[in-house]
Design an enzyme around this catalytic site. Structure first.
Site, mmCIF file in Angstrom:
data_model
loop_
_atom_site.group_PDB
_atom_site.id
_atom_site.type_symbol
_atom_site.label_atom_id
_atom_site.label_comp_id
_atom_site.label_asym_id
_atom_site.label_seq_id
_atom_site.Cartn_x
_atom_site.Cartn_y
_atom_site.Cartn_z
ATOM 1 N N ASN A 13 18.965 -48.083 15.063
ATOM 2 C CA ASN A 13 17.695 -48.087 15.683
ATOM 3 C C ASN A 13 16.717 -47.777 14.941
ATOM 4 O O ASN A 13 16.180 -46.560 14.300
ATOM 5 C CB ASN A 13 17.810 -46.732 16.740
ATOM 6 C CG ASN A 13 16.261 -46.684 17.699
ATOM 7 O OD1 ASN A 13 15.669 -47.529 17.311
ATOM 8 N ND2 ASN A 13 16.325 -45.623 18.365
ATOM 9 N N TRP A 14 16.126 -48.914 14.477
ATOM 10 C CA TRP A 14 15.028 -48.703 13.354
ATOM 11 C C TRP A 14 13.568 -48.009 13.760
ATOM 12 O O TRP A 14 12.899 -47.638 13.025
ATOM 13 C CB TRP A 14 14.593 -50.276 12.586
ATOM 14 C CG TRP A 14 15.716 -50.676 11.943
ATOM 15 C CD1 TRP A 14 16.945 -50.132 11.764
ATOM 16 C CD2 TRP A 14 15.475 -51.856 11.276
ATOM 17 N NE1 TRP A 14 17.865 -51.076 11.024
ATOM 18 C CE2 TRP A 14 16.967 -51.927 10.519
ATOM 19 C CE3 TRP A 14 14.673 -52.501 10.842
ATOM 20 C CZ2 TRP A 14 16.989 -53.016 9.554
ATOM 21 C CZ3 TRP A 14 14.759 -53.875 9.905
ATOM 22 C CH2 TRP A 14 15.968 -53.981 9.326
ATOM 23 N N LYS A 15 13.575 -47.830 15.120
ATOM 24 C CA LYS A 15 12.420 -47.457 15.791
ATOM 25 C C LYS A 15 11.077 -48.173 15.251
ATOM 26 O O LYS A 15 11.259 -49.299 15.183
ATOM 27 C CB LYS A 15 12.275 -45.626 15.630
ATOM 28 C CG LYS A 15 13.380 -44.970 15.793
ATOM 29 C CD LYS A 15 13.494 -43.720 15.669
ATOM 30 C CE LYS A 15 14.838 -43.159 16.343
ATOM 31 N NZ LYS A 15 14.989 -41.569 16.481
ATOM 32 N N HIS A 100 15.573 -44.694 25.546
ATOM 33 C CA HIS A 100 15.715 -43.822 24.342
ATOM 34 C C HIS A 100 14.751 -42.528 24.553
ATOM 35 O O HIS A 100 13.604 -42.673 25.260
ATOM 36 C CB HIS A 100 15.081 -44.477 23.177
ATOM 37 C CG HIS A 100 15.343 -43.715 21.980
ATOM 38 N ND1 HIS A 100 14.648 -42.653 21.543
ATOM 39 C CD2 HIS A 100 16.423 -43.783 20.945
ATOM 40 C CE1 HIS A 100 15.183 -42.045 20.380
ATOM 41 N NE2 HIS A 100 16.208 -42.581 20.213
ATOM 42 N N GLU A 102 12.686 -40.919 23.308
ATOM 43 C CA GLU A 102 11.389 -41.255 22.582
ATOM 44 C C GLU A 102 10.555 -41.879 23.553
ATOM 45 O O GLU A 102 9.113 -41.671 23.810
ATOM 46 C CB GLU A 102 11.224 -41.840 21.134
ATOM 47 C CG GLU A 102 11.699 -40.834 20.184
ATOM 48 C CD GLU A 102 12.265 -41.426 19.036
ATOM 49 O OE1 GLU A 102 12.108 -42.542 18.734
ATOM 50 O OE2 GLU A 102 13.065 -40.698 18.115
ATOM 51 N N GLU A 172 22.529 -39.028 23.132
ATOM 52 C CA GLU A 172 21.521 -38.452 22.113
ATOM 53 C C GLU A 172 20.933 -37.386 22.785
ATOM 54 O O GLU A 172 19.947 -37.335 23.287
ATOM 55 C CB GLU A 172 20.434 -39.748 21.859
ATOM 56 C CG GLU A 172 21.037 -40.911 21.441
ATOM 57 C CD GLU A 172 20.267 -41.543 20.550
ATOM 58 O OE1 GLU A 172 20.311 -42.077 19.231
ATOM 59 O OE2 GLU A 172 18.944 -41.793 21.027
ATOM 60 N N GLY A 178 16.167 -36.787 15.009
ATOM 61 C CA GLY A 178 15.059 -36.702 13.861
ATOM 62 C C GLY A 178 15.115 -35.480 13.299
ATOM 63 O O GLY A 178 13.869 -35.101 12.664
ATOM 64 N N SER A 218 20.690 -37.359 14.398
ATOM 65 C CA SER A 218 20.928 -36.924 12.941
ATOM 66 C C SER A 218 22.556 -37.217 12.427
ATOM 67 O O SER A 218 22.888 -36.534 11.502
ATOM 68 C CB SER A 218 20.675 -35.285 12.856
ATOM 69 O OG SER A 218 19.277 -35.078 13.181
ATOM 70 N N GLY A 239 19.441 -43.524 13.597
ATOM 71 C CA GLY A 239 18.051 -43.636 13.386
ATOM 72 C C GLY A 239 17.827 -43.547 11.873
ATOM 73 O O GLY A 239 17.782 -44.491 11.195
ATOM 74 N N GLY A 240 17.402 -42.393 11.252
ATOM 75 C CA GLY A 240 17.058 -42.436 9.678
ATOM 76 C C GLY A 240 17.920 -43.015 8.827
ATOM 77 O O GLY A 240 17.562 -43.693 7.938
HETATM 78 P P1 13P Z 1 18.084 -39.891 13.998
HETATM 79 O O1 13P Z 1 19.300 -40.430 13.516
HETATM 80 O O2 13P Z 1 17.126 -40.072 13.005
HETATM 81 O O3 13P Z 1 18.199 -38.326 14.329
HETATM 82 O O4 13P Z 1 17.783 -40.589 15.150
HETATM 83 C C1 13P Z 1 18.572 -40.775 16.302
HETATM 84 C C2 13P Z 1 18.273 -41.527 17.279
HETATM 85 O O5 13P Z 1 17.266 -41.445 17.984
HETATM 86 C C3 13P Z 1 18.908 -43.063 17.371
HETATM 87 O O6 13P Z 1 18.485 -43.694 18.552
#
Ligand code: 13P
Length: 258
Positions: A13-15, A100, A102, A172, A178, A218, A239-240
């Protein structure tokens, strides 16, 4: 059906990251590193709308599938700034992240809109990755299961048993996203098993056993193996670590072994 028979899916998930040239470079780097996973697990990159066409072109003929970060529930019309499911399928997009945390936290997404988006995505032939998860204080108040049960029930309202074959659930925990604070293997397994039990209640044991449930929050190259070895964790939403080709490919390899 046991875990080995479910489709394992590792999705990045590149956001809100990467310009088009950066996206191209990252996908070019990822492709050879994950090629061995072909036919074993599904590898997906969910990228910003502006990168979709580039991503689809760059990954053509490879085993990397492309997903979007959101989709609107109306087919077309006066919805400034939104993107419809047909716009995504026409490009060749296969997956879409929906609900998500966010989106829920910063953009007023509710279980009702998550449900509408999910049903619109399914109707258009997209595979929704529906995200659920509790806030830290909800976990501290010991209501994780109530929160998750409510989200699962509302987010999947009116989704049929047949359509569930195309639905992916991502657990999640919001406190793990994050933050570097990953859920323990046991915590993540416990909630993913609970989600499967809810699906069994809403649909059937057979439907529940076939649904891919991912963990996200994470997850990285160091902690992925333990999480992915859990009986009810069938993949990850990353994510990251999905922004680094090497790290992402280590997670993909762990899922192949998982
Ligand atoms: P991180 O892996 O950066 O914690 O993000 C997880 C996420 O929100 C995937 O959708």
């Amino acid at each position: 059906m046991n875990k080995a028979k479910r489709k394992a899916i590792i999705a990045g998930n590149w956001k809100m990251n990467k310009t088009r040239p950066e996206a191209k470079a990252l996908l070019e780097a990822i492709k050879p590193l994950v090629a061995e996973a072909a036919g074993k697990i599904e590898v997906v990159a969910c990228v910003p709308f502006t990168n979709l066409e580039t991503a689809i072109n760059v990954t053509a003929g490879s085993n990397v599938k492309i997903g979007a970060e959101n989709v609107h529930f109306e087919k077309s019309g006066a919805f400034t700034g939104e993107i419809s499911a047909d716009m995504l399928t026409e490009l060749g997009v296969e997956y879409v992240v929906i609900g998500h945390s966010e989106r829920r936290q910063y953009f007023g997404e509710t279980d009702e809109t998550v449900n509408k988006r999910t049903r619109a995505a399914l109707a258009a032939g997209l595979k929704p990755i529906v995200c659920v998860g509790e806030l830290l204080w909800e976990r501290e108040c010991n209501i994780t299961e109530e929160v998750i049960a409510r989200q699962i029930k509302l987010d999947l309202w009116d989704v049929t048993a047949e359509q569930m074959a195309n639905v992916v659930i991502a657990y999640e925990p919001v406190w793990a996203i994050g933050t570097g604070k990953v859920a323990t293997d046991e915590q993540a397994q416990e909630v993913c098993a609970f989600i499967r039990a809810q699906l069994a209640k809403l649909y059937s044991a057979e439907v529940a056993e076939a649904v891919t449930i991912q963990y996200g929050g994470s997850m990285n190259a160091k902690n992925c193996a333990g999480l992915l070895a859990q009986p009810d964790i069938d993949g990850g939403l990353i994510g990251g670590a999905s922004l680094k080709a090497e790290d992402f490919s280590i997670i993909v390899k762990a899922a192949v072994e998982g």
